[in-house]
Design a protein around this motif. Structure first.
Motif, PDB file in Angstrom:
ATOM      1  N   ARG A 165       0.871  -1.184   0.000  1.00 42.05           N
ATOM      2  CA  ARG A 165       0.000   0.000   0.000  1.00 42.05           C
ATOM      3  C   ARG A 165       0.896   1.217   0.000  1.00 42.05           C
ATOM      4  NH1 ARG A 165      -3.479   3.074   3.800  1.00 42.05           N
ATOM      5  NH2 ARG A 165      -2.371   2.124   5.524  1.00 42.05           N
ATOM      6  N   VAL A 166       0.576   2.174  -0.851  1.00 39.48           N
ATOM      7  CA  VAL A 166       1.363   3.404  -0.939  1.00 39.48           C
ATOM      8  C   VAL A 166       0.436   4.610  -0.786  1.00 39.48           C
ATOM      9  CG1 VAL A 166       3.121   2.336  -2.415  1.00 39.48           C
ATOM     10  CG2 VAL A 166       1.213   3.554  -3.470  1.00 39.48           C
ATOM     11  N   PRO A 167       0.973   5.753  -0.360  1.00 36.99           N
ATOM     12  CA  PRO A 167       0.149   6.957  -0.197  1.00 36.99           C
ATOM     13  C   PRO A 167      -0.001   7.725  -1.517  1.00 36.99           C
ATOM     14  CG  PRO A 167       2.380   7.431   0.471  1.00 36.99           C
ATOM     15  CD  PRO A 167       2.352   5.975   0.079  1.00 36.99           C
ATOM     16  N   GLY A 168      -0.868   8.702  -1.511  1.00 35.99           N
ATOM     17  CA  GLY A 168      -0.977   9.633  -2.628  1.00 35.99           C
ATOM     18  C   GLY A 168      -1.566   9.042  -3.885  1.00 35.99           C
ATOM     19  N   GLU A 171       2.264   6.852  -8.924  1.00 33.75           N
ATOM     20  CA  GLU A 171       2.642   5.442  -8.965  1.00 33.75           C
ATOM     21  C   GLU A 171       4.169   5.368  -8.879  1.00 33.75           C
ATOM     22  OE1 GLU A 171       2.014   1.846 -12.056  1.00 33.75           O
ATOM     23  OE2 GLU A 171       0.205   2.849 -11.343  1.00 33.75           O
ATOM     24  N   PRO A 172       4.692   5.031  -7.690  1.00 37.03           N
ATOM     25  CA  PRO A 172       6.145   5.000  -7.535  1.00 37.03           C
ATOM     26  C   PRO A 172       6.799   3.911  -8.386  1.00 37.03           C
ATOM     27  CG  PRO A 172       5.073   4.214  -5.534  1.00 37.03           C
ATOM     28  CD  PRO A 172       3.994   4.650  -6.474  1.00 37.03           C
ATOM     29  N   LEU A 173       8.054   4.120  -8.747  1.00 39.63           N
ATOM     30  CA  LEU A 173       8.814   3.113  -9.473  1.00 39.63           C
ATOM     31  C   LEU A 173       8.866   1.837  -8.640  1.00 39.63           C
ATOM     32  CD1 LEU A 173      11.818   5.191 -10.838  1.00 39.63           C
ATOM     33  CD2 LEU A 173       9.936   4.217 -12.155  1.00 39.63           C
ATOM     34  N   GLY A 174       8.736   0.706  -9.296  1.00 37.47           N
ATOM     35  CA  GLY A 174       8.788  -0.567  -8.589  1.00 37.47           C
ATOM     36  C   GLY A 174       7.464  -1.005  -7.998  1.00 37.47           C
ATOM     37  N   TRP A 175       6.373  -0.297  -8.331  1.00 38.85           N
ATOM     38  CA  TRP A 175       5.047  -0.613  -7.799  1.00 38.85           C
ATOM     39  C   TRP A 175       4.025  -0.406  -8.903  1.00 38.85           C
ATOM     40  CZ3 TRP A 175       0.528   2.269  -7.086  1.00 38.85           C
ATOM     41  CH2 TRP A 175      -0.419   1.748  -6.197  1.00 38.85           C
ATOM     42  N   VAL A 222      -9.906  -1.591  -2.308  1.00 36.67           N
ATOM     43  CA  VAL A 222      -8.943  -1.743  -1.221  1.00 36.67           C
ATOM     44  C   VAL A 222      -7.953  -0.587  -1.152  1.00 36.67           C
ATOM     45  CG1 VAL A 222      -9.118  -4.244  -1.039  1.00 36.67           C
ATOM     46  CG2 VAL A 222      -7.460  -3.247  -2.622  1.00 36.67           C
ATOM     47  N   GLY A 223      -8.216   0.481  -1.865  1.00 33.86           N
ATOM     48  CA  GLY A 223      -7.344   1.646  -1.795  1.00 33.86           C
ATOM     49  C   GLY A 223      -6.119   1.485  -2.676  1.00 33.86           C
ATOM     50  N   ARG A 224      -5.074   2.153  -2.315  1.00 35.24           N
ATOM     51  CA  ARG A 224      -3.847   2.194  -3.125  1.00 35.24           C
ATOM     52  C   ARG A 224      -2.982   0.969  -2.858  1.00 35.24           C
ATOM     53  NH1 ARG A 224      -2.522   5.050  -6.900  1.00 35.24           N
ATOM     54  NH2 ARG A 224      -0.507   5.612  -6.085  1.00 35.24           N
ATOM     55  N   VAL A 225      -3.483  -0.191  -3.237  1.00 33.44           N
ATOM     56  CA  VAL A 225      -2.750  -1.444  -3.083  1.00 33.44           C
ATOM     57  C   VAL A 225      -2.312  -1.895  -4.474  1.00 33.44           C
ATOM     58  CG1 VAL A 225      -2.915  -3.880  -2.415  1.00 33.44           C
ATOM     59  CG2 VAL A 225      -3.971  -2.119  -0.995  1.00 33.44           C
ATOM     60  N   GLY A 226      -1.073  -2.363  -4.551  1.00 35.86           N
ATOM     61  CA  GLY A 226      -0.571  -2.823  -5.842  1.00 35.86           C
ATOM     62  C   GLY A 226       0.527  -3.845  -5.668  1.00 35.86           C
ATOM     63  N   LEU A 227       1.036  -4.305  -6.801  1.00 33.86           N
ATOM     64  CA  LEU A 227       2.088  -5.311  -6.827  1.00 33.86           C
ATOM     65  C   LEU A 227       3.457  -4.645  -6.812  1.00 33.86           C
ATOM     66  CD1 LEU A 227       0.433  -7.561  -9.528  1.00 33.86           C
ATOM     67  CD2 LEU A 227       0.847  -8.205  -7.162  1.00 33.86           C
ATOM     68  N   VAL A 228       4.373  -5.241  -6.064  1.00 35.83           N
ATOM     69  CA  VAL A 228       5.741  -4.737  -5.950  1.00 35.83           C
ATOM     70  C   VAL A 228       6.633  -5.545  -6.884  1.00 35.83           C
ATOM     71  CG1 VAL A 228       7.706  -4.468  -4.381  1.00 35.83           C
ATOM     72  CG2 VAL A 228       5.381  -4.064  -3.554  1.00 35.83           C
ATOM     73  N   PRO A 251      15.028  -2.669  -3.197  1.00 38.44           N
ATOM     74  CA  PRO A 251      14.056  -2.191  -2.211  1.00 38.44           C
ATOM     75  C   PRO A 251      14.164  -0.686  -1.938  1.00 38.44           C
ATOM     76  CG  PRO A 251      15.033  -4.230  -1.468  1.00 38.44           C
ATOM     77  CD  PRO A 251      15.787  -3.813  -2.697  1.00 38.44           C
ATOM     78  N   ALA A 252      15.359  -0.127  -2.011  1.00 35.12           N
ATOM     79  CA  ALA A 252      15.547   1.299  -1.750  1.00 35.12           C
ATOM     80  C   ALA A 252      14.757   2.165  -2.730  1.00 35.12           C
ATOM     81  CB  ALA A 252      17.032   1.651  -1.811  1.00 35.12           C
ATOM     82  N   LEU A 253      14.462   1.625  -3.905  1.00 36.12           N
ATOM     83  CA  LEU A 253      13.723   2.355  -4.926  1.00 36.12           C
ATOM     84  C   LEU A 253      12.314   2.726  -4.469  1.00 36.12           C
ATOM     85  CD1 LEU A 253      13.911   3.237  -7.966  1.00 36.12           C
ATOM     86  CD2 LEU A 253      12.875   1.030  -8.510  1.00 36.12           C
ATOM     87  N   ILE A 254      11.709   1.880  -3.656  1.00 38.44           N
ATOM     88  CA  ILE A 254      10.320   2.080  -3.247  1.00 38.44           C
ATOM     89  C   ILE A 254      10.147   2.190  -1.734  1.00 38.44           C
ATOM     90  CG2 ILE A 254       9.810  -0.380  -3.236  1.00 38.44           C
ATOM     91  CD1 ILE A 254       7.008   0.272  -4.230  1.00 38.44           C
ATOM     92  N   ALA A 255      11.180   1.901  -0.979  1.00 42.45           N
ATOM     93  CA  ALA A 255      11.083   1.823   0.497  1.00 42.45           C
ATOM     94  C   ALA A 255      10.393   3.029   1.121  1.00 42.45           C
ATOM     95  CB  ALA A 255      12.466   1.620   1.103  1.00 42.45           C
ATOM     96  N   ALA A 256      10.715   4.226   0.679  1.00 43.55           N
ATOM     97  CA  ALA A 256      10.140   5.434   1.278  1.00 43.55           C
ATOM     98  C   ALA A 256       8.648   5.579   0.985  1.00 43.55           C
ATOM     99  CB  ALA A 256      10.892   6.672   0.784  1.00 43.55           C
TER     100      ALA A 256
END
Length: 191
Positions: free
Chosen positions: A84-87, A90-94, A103-109, A115-120
């Motif tokens: 789940r991500v905010p906003g 669509e962040p890289l890697g998601w 279910v809201g902002r749920v997606g595949l990683v 992991p550092a690409l999307i961790a934040a």
């Protein structure tokens, strides 16, 4: 016939579904296409395998319990992750689940990405071994036979703190006779 099958909805096994792969499961519909079939992820089958044993770089990002979940009987040697991500970006890697999900902002990683690409960006994350799949028309037939209830999902379902209780929790919150199904005994013959 509208059977409610859509991305973001939940399939909740009826008490009559005895297949050991799906008995008392809650499945998130992750992909659905009338011509291609349906793909889902079982949300309530935690394994005793810590994420750091199979995907060490991702372990710190997973939501407790930080174990791998049995996502279904198909491709069990292939991990996939939901996050789940905010906003609205669509962040890289998601990749967001297709469609306007409940279910809201749920997606595949992308577990091949660093992991550092999307961790934040990750609010919550779960790792699954395998998935559940249905050929075109197969899931609709199973619903018609009484194997599944199709209900609305929530982001909290995907990342439930007590996944073993998710079947009862999802049924109990229904505003219909389904709420009573949550009390159905594990083994009715002992009743």
């Amino acid at each position: 016939m509208d059977d409610g099958i859509a991305v973001g909805r939940l399939l909740v096994a009826t008490p009559h579904l005895e297949d050991p792969n799906f008995r008392r499961t809650v499945v998130l519909i992750a992909e659905h296409d009338e011509n291609e079939g349906t793909l889902g992820v079982v949300l309530n089958r935690p394994l005793e395998v810590p994420v750091d044993r199979v995907l060490p770089p991702w372990a710190e990002l997973t939501t407790s319990p930080s174990v791998v979940f049995q996502g279904g009987p198909v491709a069990v040697d292939t991990p996939l992750a939901l996050a789940r991500v905010p906003g609205t970006e669509e962040p890289l890697g998601w990749r967001a689940l297709d469609g306007d999900t409940e279910v809201g902002r749920v997606g595949l990683v992308d577990l091949d990405a660093p992991p550092a690409l999307i961790a934040a960006e990750i609010i919550q994350m779960r790792v699954f071994a395998g998935y559940a799949g249905w050929a075109p028309g197969q899931l609709r037939a199973e619903i018609a036979e009484g194997a599944w209830y199709v209900v609305a999902g929530e982001a909290a379902d995907v990342f439930a703190g007590e996944p073993e209780r998710l079947w009862q929790t999802v049924l109990r919150r229904q505003r219909s006779e389904l709420a009573f199904v949550a009390t159905f005994p594990e083994d009715p013959s002992l009743n």
